[in-house]
Design an enzyme around this catalytic site. Structure first.
Site, PDB file in Angstrom:
ATOM      1  N   MET A   1       0.574  -1.175  -0.113  1.00  0.00           N
ATOM      2  CA  MET A   1       0.024   0.014   0.014  1.00  0.00           C
ATOM      3  C   MET A   1       0.858   1.209   0.024  1.00  0.00           C
ATOM      4  O   MET A   1       0.610   2.373   0.232  1.00  0.00           O
ATOM      5  CB  MET A   1      -1.074  -0.032   1.208  1.00  0.00           C
ATOM      6  CG  MET A   1      -2.036  -1.417   1.216  1.00  0.00           C
ATOM      7  SD  MET A   1      -3.509  -0.942   1.943  1.00  0.00           S
ATOM      8  CE  MET A   1      -2.932  -0.835   3.663  1.00  0.00           C
ATOM      9  N   GLY A   2       1.876   1.153  -0.124  1.00  0.00           N
ATOM     10  CA  GLY A   2       3.145   2.215  -0.259  1.00  0.00           C
ATOM     11  C   GLY A   2       3.481   2.699   0.903  1.00  0.00           C
ATOM     12  O   GLY A   2       3.659   1.666   1.809  1.00  0.00           O
TER      13      GLY A   2
ATOM     14  N   HIS B   1       9.389  -3.505   3.347  1.00  0.00           N
ATOM     15  CA  HIS B   1       9.031  -3.581   1.936  1.00  0.00           C
ATOM     16  C   HIS B   1      10.308  -3.996   1.048  1.00  0.00           C
ATOM     17  O   HIS B   1      10.474  -4.778   0.306  1.00  0.00           O
ATOM     18  CB  HIS B   1       8.396  -2.460   1.354  1.00  0.00           C
ATOM     19  CG  HIS B   1       6.961  -2.134   2.117  1.00  0.00           C
ATOM     20  ND1 HIS B   1       6.785  -0.867   2.913  1.00  0.00           N
ATOM     21  CD2 HIS B   1       5.910  -2.994   2.278  1.00  0.00           C
ATOM     22  CE1 HIS B   1       5.605  -1.134   3.316  1.00  0.00           C
ATOM     23  NE2 HIS B   1       5.013  -2.065   3.029  1.00  0.00           N
TER      24      HIS B   1
ATOM     25  N   GLN C   1       5.926 -11.413   7.446  1.00  0.00           N
ATOM     26  CA  GLN C   1       5.521 -12.200   8.621  1.00  0.00           C
ATOM     27  C   GLN C   1       4.854 -11.451   9.472  1.00  0.00           C
ATOM     28  O   GLN C   1       3.776 -11.615  10.338  1.00  0.00           O
ATOM     29  CB  GLN C   1       6.883 -12.950   9.108  1.00  0.00           C
ATOM     30  CG  GLN C   1       6.039 -13.934  10.428  1.00  0.00           C
ATOM     31  CD  GLN C   1       7.009 -14.367  11.387  1.00  0.00           C
ATOM     32  OE1 GLN C   1       8.334 -14.594  11.011  1.00  0.00           O
ATOM     33  NE2 GLN C   1       6.608 -14.340  12.851  1.00  0.00           N
TER      34      GLN C   1
ATOM     35  N   SER D   1       6.669  -0.810  10.209  1.00  0.00           N
ATOM     36  CA  SER D   1       5.432  -0.632   9.557  1.00  0.00           C
ATOM     37  C   SER D   1       5.189   1.024   9.314  1.00  0.00           C
ATOM     38  O   SER D   1       5.751   1.945   9.769  1.00  0.00           O
ATOM     39  CB  SER D   1       4.269  -0.865  11.055  1.00  0.00           C
ATOM     40  OG  SER D   1       3.073  -0.328  10.591  1.00  0.00           O
TER      41      SER D   1
HETATM   42  O1  PAF Z   1      -0.186  -5.593   3.555  1.00  0.00           O
HETATM   43  C1  PAF Z   1      -0.404  -4.883   2.793  1.00  0.00           C
HETATM   44  O2  PAF Z   1       0.285  -3.824   2.514  1.00  0.00           O
HETATM   45  C2  PAF Z   1      -2.013  -5.142   2.160  1.00  0.00           C
HETATM   46  O3  PAF Z   1      -2.572  -5.648   2.920  1.00  0.00           O
HETATM   47  C3  PAF Z   1      -1.899  -5.589   0.712  1.00  0.00           C
HETATM   48  C4  PAF Z   1      -1.078  -7.099   0.826  1.00  0.00           C
HETATM   49  C5  PAF Z   1      -1.019  -4.876  -0.270  1.00  0.00           C
HETATM   50  C6  PAF Z   1      -3.317  -5.808   0.190  1.00  0.00           C
HETATM   51  O4  PAF Z   1      -3.718  -4.488   0.115  1.00  0.00           O
END
Ligand code: PAF
Length: 279
Positions: free
Chosen positions: A30-31, A37, A148, A185
């Site tokens: 979701m950016g 990420h 995870q 997060s």
């Molecule tokens: O973990 C996330 O960022 C979201 O739940 C996902 C998997 C991109 C789905 O919108």
């Protein structure tokens, strides 16, 4: 690295790539990208010929009183991180592209989506599975990468893929933590300096349980007590759930026999934090 916004452009890119029959690694996000990420993107880069990242703040997975409108949207910065992490293609669609007028087909996973976040965020996993399935259909990845930290999301998606017989392989990568232990997060940026310090209580609670378990304790009541005592040191932490469940089915247990997961969620001020550890 290429950035596309429309389904038509995405389809064209994927089709031209598919001709070469090489593997596609996919990282859905979701950016508001962070090192967690980036670790998924690097893993995808290492094991696939072509790496696709999606950036879409998915409205259907947010409840009415949740942070959809204020969720950080940082596309230019995200693209820099994606490029540095070896991504080939970024797909950043609008809500209209993902949910065209008249959209009405949703996916609901059963039991594994019910406890933990499923209990406190009704409809959340229905939104996650619906959007991820749609992205899988568009991108047809060989492998898809998830952290995870969102363990229930991983297990719900594993169930979905299994039940649909989808060919995609889900890869669950370890939680990436700040130096002091806080799980990374996108929502951590909401924390004030004081809340940021207090947020460590979650990691300390997980560690207390891990230690006790390593020392031989298997009773869920005893293990939970250790976490509760740790959490009680920070009264500002408003606990939503603290549960030790079987892994990977997320069923109630009294004793940890095989694998189990301890999962914690709660609020510091207005910020909801989650974390977990697999025992
Ligand atoms: O973990 C996330 O960022 C979201 O739940 C996902 C998997 C991109 C789905 O919108």
């Amino acid at each position: 690295m290429k950035l596309v916004h429309s389904l038509a452009e995405l389809r064209e890119e994927i089709a031209s790539h598919k001709k070469s029959q090489k593997s596609i690694g996919f990282v859905p996000t979701m950016g508001a990208l962070h090192e967690g990420h980036a670790s998924l993107m690097r893993e995808a880069r290492e094991n696939n010929d072509f790496v696709v990242l999606s950036i879409f703040v998915n409205p259907t997975q947010f409840g009415v009183n949740e942070d959809f409108s204020k969720y950080p949207r940082t596309l230019p910065e995200d693209c820099k991180i994606a490029e540095a992490s070896g991504v080939d293609l970024v797909f950043a669609p609008s809500a209209e592209e993902m949910y065209p007028l008249g959209f009405q087909t949703y996916i609901e996973v059963g039991k594994v989506a019910e406890p933990l976040c499923g209990k406190f965020r009704p409809g959340h996993f229905r939104g996650v599975t619906t959007v991820v399935n749609r992205l899988f259909n568009l991108i047809e990845p060989t492998r898809a990468y998830f952290g995870q930290k969102d363990i229930q999301q991983c297990l719900v998606l594993l169930r979905m893929v299994k039940d649909f017989g989808s060919p995609v392989e889900l890869v669950i990568c370890p939680t990436i933590r700040e130096k002091d232990g806080l799980a990374m997060s996108s929502r951590n940026r909401y924390l004030s300096a004081t809340e940021r310090k207090k947020s460590l209580v979650i990691y300390r609670a997980l560690q207390a349980v891990e230690l006790l378990h390593q020392q031989g304790e298997t009773e869920v009541a005893e293990l939970s007590l250790a976490a509760e005592q740790e959490l009680a040191r920070v009264p500002e932490f408003e606990l939503q759930y603290l549960e030790i469940l079987s892994y990977p089915d997320l069923e109630k247990i009294e004793t940890v026999k095989d694998q189990a997961v301890i999962a914690i969620a709660g609020f510091l001020g207005k910020t909801r934090l989650i974390d977990n550890s697999i025992l």
